[in-house]
Design a protein around this motif. Structure first.
Motif, PDB file in Angstrom:
ATOM      1  N   VAL A 129     -24.620  -8.932  18.220  1.00 33.59           N
ATOM      2  CA  VAL A 129     -24.694  -7.477  18.328  1.00 33.59           C
ATOM      3  C   VAL A 129     -23.758  -6.822  17.322  1.00 33.59           C
ATOM      4  O   VAL A 129     -24.090  -5.804  16.704  1.00 33.59           O
ATOM      5  CB  VAL A 129     -24.332  -7.030  19.763  1.00 33.59           C
ATOM      6  N   LEU A 130     -22.589  -7.409  17.135  1.00 31.88           N
ATOM      7  CA  LEU A 130     -21.578  -6.835  16.251  1.00 31.88           C
ATOM      8  C   LEU A 130     -21.880  -7.090  14.775  1.00 31.88           C
ATOM      9  O   LEU A 130     -21.450  -6.314  13.909  1.00 31.88           O
ATOM     10  CB  LEU A 130     -20.199  -7.421  16.577  1.00 31.88           C
ATOM     11  N   ARG A 131     -22.599  -8.142  14.491  1.00 32.66           N
ATOM     12  CA  ARG A 131     -22.836  -8.541  13.100  1.00 32.66           C
ATOM     13  C   ARG A 131     -24.154  -8.027  12.536  1.00 32.66           C
ATOM     14  O   ARG A 131     -24.348  -8.027  11.324  1.00 32.66           O
ATOM     15  CB  ARG A 131     -22.764 -10.062  12.973  1.00 32.66           C
ATOM     16  N   GLN A 191     -20.169   2.669  14.081  1.00 30.35           N
ATOM     17  CA  GLN A 191     -20.513   2.211  15.425  1.00 30.35           C
ATOM     18  C   GLN A 191     -19.442   1.292  15.990  1.00 30.35           C
ATOM     19  O   GLN A 191     -19.059   1.404  17.160  1.00 30.35           O
ATOM     20  CB  GLN A 191     -21.863   1.498  15.410  1.00 30.35           C
ATOM     21  N   LEU A 192     -18.943   0.385  15.186  1.00 25.74           N
ATOM     22  CA  LEU A 192     -17.903  -0.532  15.671  1.00 25.74           C
ATOM     23  C   LEU A 192     -16.596   0.207  15.925  1.00 25.74           C
ATOM     24  O   LEU A 192     -15.853  -0.135  16.858  1.00 25.74           O
ATOM     25  CB  LEU A 192     -17.711  -1.673  14.672  1.00 25.74           C
ATOM     26  N   LEU A 216     -11.845  -8.968  17.578  1.00 24.63           N
ATOM     27  CA  LEU A 216     -13.025  -9.440  16.847  1.00 24.63           C
ATOM     28  C   LEU A 216     -13.845  -8.256  16.342  1.00 24.63           C
ATOM     29  O   LEU A 216     -14.335  -8.278  15.203  1.00 24.63           O
ATOM     30  CB  LEU A 216     -13.879 -10.335  17.738  1.00 24.63           C
ATOM     31  N   VAL A 217     -13.994  -7.237  17.162  1.00 30.30           N
ATOM     32  CA  VAL A 217     -14.716  -6.034  16.728  1.00 30.30           C
ATOM     33  C   VAL A 217     -14.060  -5.446  15.482  1.00 30.30           C
ATOM     34  O   VAL A 217     -14.736  -5.098  14.507  1.00 30.30           O
ATOM     35  CB  VAL A 217     -14.756  -4.978  17.852  1.00 30.30           C
ATOM     36  N   ASP A 227     -13.853  -4.387   9.681  1.00 27.52           N
ATOM     37  CA  ASP A 227     -13.119  -4.387   8.418  1.00 27.52           C
ATOM     38  C   ASP A 227     -13.805  -5.230   7.350  1.00 27.52           C
ATOM     39  O   ASP A 227     -13.585  -5.041   6.147  1.00 27.52           O
ATOM     40  CB  ASP A 227     -11.695  -4.899   8.636  1.00 27.52           C
ATOM     41  N   GLY A 228     -14.627  -6.166   7.798  1.00 31.57           N
ATOM     42  CA  GLY A 228     -15.302  -7.058   6.844  1.00 31.57           C
ATOM     43  C   GLY A 228     -16.614  -6.519   6.318  1.00 31.57           C
ATOM     44  O   GLY A 228     -17.216  -7.120   5.406  1.00 31.57           O
TER      45      GLY A 228
END
Length: 288
Positions: free
Chosen positions: A176-178, A190-191, A276-277, A282-283
């Protein structure tokens, strides 16, 4: 009497039947107390028909239910809010019946436990992310409909900001995060928003990292709604592209409750999840 979604009528009927039995009454005795036909009591208890506000009030009096919060919940299940309407009704045909049903349940729930495997939960989405998800899920839908559904998604989020807000416990697959829904800029925002909302006292966020491998909920997302004062009204909702499935049997509720607890045990802690979020946010780099 206006239409009340089937799932709400069923849940209301089940609780009224439980209260009747607790009061030591048969359906026939209840009908005689109220001057009704027994078939009317049976139709209400089985969810075949709804119940008018004034009929519900006298029925609850006959069953000895005096707790104001419990009466308020049952009134809401009967479709009787403070003004007799839900805010979502203003959107009319823009919201499919099953989605209206889901929103009405969400608005009455005290707790929602949700697993998401593909997208950020609707209650935690930004406007642009919600718009991108809606466009992708409903390809070919007119822009006006996408706009309306996006506004509905954002309006739903008010349940997290009321005097007695919904308590949301969300477990998200790392995917979901990636998944950069809407592009890098939309996903970064969103993150950031996800991190902000996860710090609210009524929101608990955990992430299931890829390193967990397979897990019990991998087959698909679900939501478990719990309601104030009446535990027997818990409900599981399985969301599909064009429909939703409601599970109400005790063994189903127990199975999904156990599955959710197992996933929470395998997921990262809330602090590690937020780390982790932030790392993933940041990446994210803009496309060349």
């Amino acid at each position: 009497m206006r239409h009340i979604p089937v799932v709400r009528r069923r849940r209301l009927g089940e609780e009224l039947k439980r209260l009747r039995r607790k009061a030591g009454l048969t359906s026939g005795q209840t009908a005689r107390l109220l001057g009704w036909h027994q078939s009317k009591v049976s139709r209400i208890e089985t969810g075949v028909s709804g119940v008018k506000g004034e009929d519900l009030a006298v029925l609850l009096d006959a069953l000895g239910l005096t707790d104001p919060q419990a009466r308020s919940l049952l009134s809401a299940l009967a479709g009787r809010g403070a003004d007799g309407r839900g805010w979502w009704e203003a959107y009319g045909g823009a919201i499919p019946p099953r989605y209206r049903d889901f929103i009405s349940l969400e608005s009455q729930a005290s707790t929602a436990r949700t697993l998401e495997t593909s997208v950020v939960p609707g209650l935690l989405q930004t406007r642009e992310y919600a718009r991108a998800v809606t466009r992708a899920a409903l390809e070919g839908v007119p822009a006006a409909a996408v706009d309306a559904l996006t506004e509905v998604r954002l309006a739903r989020q008010a349940v997290l900001r009321t005097t007695t807000p919904l308590r949301l416990h969300a477990v998200l697959d790392e995917a979901v995060l990636r998944r950069e829904v809407g592009g890098p800029g939309v996903m970064r925002e969103q993150l950031r928003r996800l991190s902000e909302l996860a710090r609210l006292p009524q929101v608990c966020l955990q992430v299931l990292p890829f390193t967990v491998g397979g897990y019990v909920g991998l087959a698909g997302p679900f939501v478990i709604f719990s309601f104030p004062n009446i535990n027997d009204l818990d409900l599981v909702v399985l969301d599909h592209l064009t429909n939703s499935l409601y599970l109400e049997r005790r063994e189903e509720l127990e199975a999904y409750g156990a599955a959710f607890r197992t996933m929470c045990a395998h997921a990262l802690s809330t602090d590690d999840s937020l780390d982790l979020v932030a790392d993933i946010r940041d990446g994210i780099r803009d496309s060349a």
